[in-house]
Design a protein around this motif. Sequence first.
Motif, PDB file in Angstrom:
ATOM      1  N   LEU A 191       0.934  -1.166   0.025  1.00 11.36           N
ATOM      2  CA  LEU A 191       0.026   0.093  -0.063  1.00 11.36           C
ATOM      3  C   LEU A 191       0.763   1.433   0.121  1.00 11.36           C
ATOM      4  CD1 LEU A 191      -2.777  -0.759   2.691  1.00 11.36           C
ATOM      5  CD2 LEU A 191      -2.859  -0.443  -0.084  1.00 11.36           C
ATOM      6  N   ALA A 192       2.065   1.297   0.744  1.00 16.38           N
ATOM      7  CA  ALA A 192       2.937   2.402   0.860  1.00 16.38           C
ATOM      8  C   ALA A 192       3.332   2.720  -0.387  1.00 16.38           C
ATOM      9  CB  ALA A 192       3.956   2.082   1.859  1.00 16.38           C
ATOM     10  N   THR A 193       3.758   1.610  -1.154  1.00 10.31           N
ATOM     11  CA  THR A 193       4.544   1.986  -2.470  1.00 10.31           C
ATOM     12  C   THR A 193       3.528   2.799  -3.543  1.00 10.31           C
ATOM     13  OG1 THR A 193       4.025  -0.449  -3.248  1.00 10.31           O
ATOM     14  CG2 THR A 193       6.066   0.033  -2.193  1.00 10.31           C
ATOM     15  N   ARG A 194       2.283   2.262  -3.531  1.00 11.70           N
ATOM     16  CA  ARG A 194       1.280   2.771  -4.312  1.00 11.70           C
ATOM     17  C   ARG A 194       0.482   4.131  -3.974  1.00 11.70           C
ATOM     18  NH1 ARG A 194      -1.695  -2.257  -6.804  1.00 11.70           N
ATOM     19  NH2 ARG A 194       0.107  -3.872  -6.951  1.00 11.70           N
ATOM     20  N   ILE A 195       0.738   4.636  -2.633  1.00 14.30           N
ATOM     21  CA  ILE A 195       0.217   5.847  -2.364  1.00 14.30           C
ATOM     22  C   ILE A 195       1.285   6.837  -2.726  1.00 14.30           C
ATOM     23  CG2 ILE A 195      -0.457   7.206  -0.205  1.00 14.30           C
ATOM     24  CD1 ILE A 195      -1.690   4.564   0.836  1.00 14.30           C
ATOM     25  N   HIS A 196       1.039   7.740  -3.456  1.00 16.34           N
ATOM     26  CA  HIS A 196       1.685   8.831  -3.929  1.00 16.34           C
ATOM     27  C   HIS A 196       1.643  10.008  -3.148  1.00 16.34           C
ATOM     28  CE1 HIS A 196       2.980   6.394  -7.275  1.00 16.34           C
ATOM     29  NE2 HIS A 196       1.862   6.467  -7.609  1.00 16.34           N
ATOM     30  N   LEU A 211      -1.500   4.376   7.535  1.00 11.38           N
ATOM     31  CA  LEU A 211      -0.599   3.370   7.599  1.00 11.38           C
ATOM     32  C   LEU A 211       0.106   3.134   8.856  1.00 11.38           C
ATOM     33  CD1 LEU A 211       0.924   4.395   3.951  1.00 11.38           C
ATOM     34  CD2 LEU A 211      -0.336   2.306   4.350  1.00 11.38           C
ATOM     35  N   GLU A 212       0.353   4.031   9.426  1.00 14.35           N
ATOM     36  CA  GLU A 212       1.140   3.963  10.806  1.00 14.35           C
ATOM     37  C   GLU A 212       0.271   3.283  11.639  1.00 14.35           C
ATOM     38  OE1 GLU A 212       4.246   3.933  13.411  1.00 14.35           O
ATOM     39  OE2 GLU A 212       4.093   4.604  11.400  1.00 14.35           O
ATOM     40  N   TRP A 213      -0.964   3.440  11.691  1.00 11.31           N
ATOM     41  CA  TRP A 213      -2.024   2.807  12.369  1.00 11.31           C
ATOM     42  C   TRP A 213      -2.068   1.376  12.354  1.00 11.31           C
ATOM     43  CZ3 TRP A 213      -6.134   0.099  10.422  1.00 11.31           C
ATOM     44  CH2 TRP A 213      -6.953  -0.425  11.248  1.00 11.31           C
TER      45      TRP A 213
END
Length: 239
Positions: A191-196, A211-213
């Motif tokens: 998910l992190a790689t796809r969220i710009h 994402l941190e949660w």
Amino acid sequence: MAEIVRSEELTATDKRRLRILDALFKQLAKQGWQIKLEATRHFAAVYEDGQIVFRLNERLRQEFIENPPPTEEIYRLLWQPKRQVFHRTGRLAFEITTYGIGTRSKWEDAADAQIEDYFPEILGAFLLGRLIRQKEKQSQEARADRIAEAAQRREAARIEAEREVARWNALLEASANCRKAEVARSFIDELATRIHDGGELIDGKSASEWLEWARKRVDDLDPLKDGALAAIQRIVAKG
């Protein structure tokens, strides 16, 4: 109705009975016994952890004699054609009534011997009876101890079996959570790689905060978050 012949004065048999009892009481007292009179009019020779009950009485001869009917009608309702009478015989009989002492328990005056002749044997029956009862008690106590120990072993085995099941279930749960945490982390990283734009708000929070949660929730789930030893300790503690 039974009748017993009574005498105001002690007979020669009564005096013999008292002499025998007195001699027996003294001999038992020397061995540390105590004598008490039971409610049943028997005597009890009491030792450290038990007692032997006995009696010494004169034998009575039973006789049924004719009983003439009463003249008054009211007494005929209770009338019986014969009445029972007991006669003193002058013969003494000694009996140990405590069951299971493993020795001879009855002695009686006879033509060739009297109770006094059996005195050493009677005294020996008390001493041997006490020994037998003490051995039986020790055997019973040892058996009770074995039964209690066996019950304790069974209970310990049952508890250990329950603990083993609990530990195994904890291991399975930990391994499943570890797999879930691994899959969840991989998904979060994807998910992190796809969220710009991590600052874009979603339900009042930024994508980066969500994402941190997610990473925190995965850490809470992961049994290895504090290391392998801590994971093993938690698994063992479940048992």
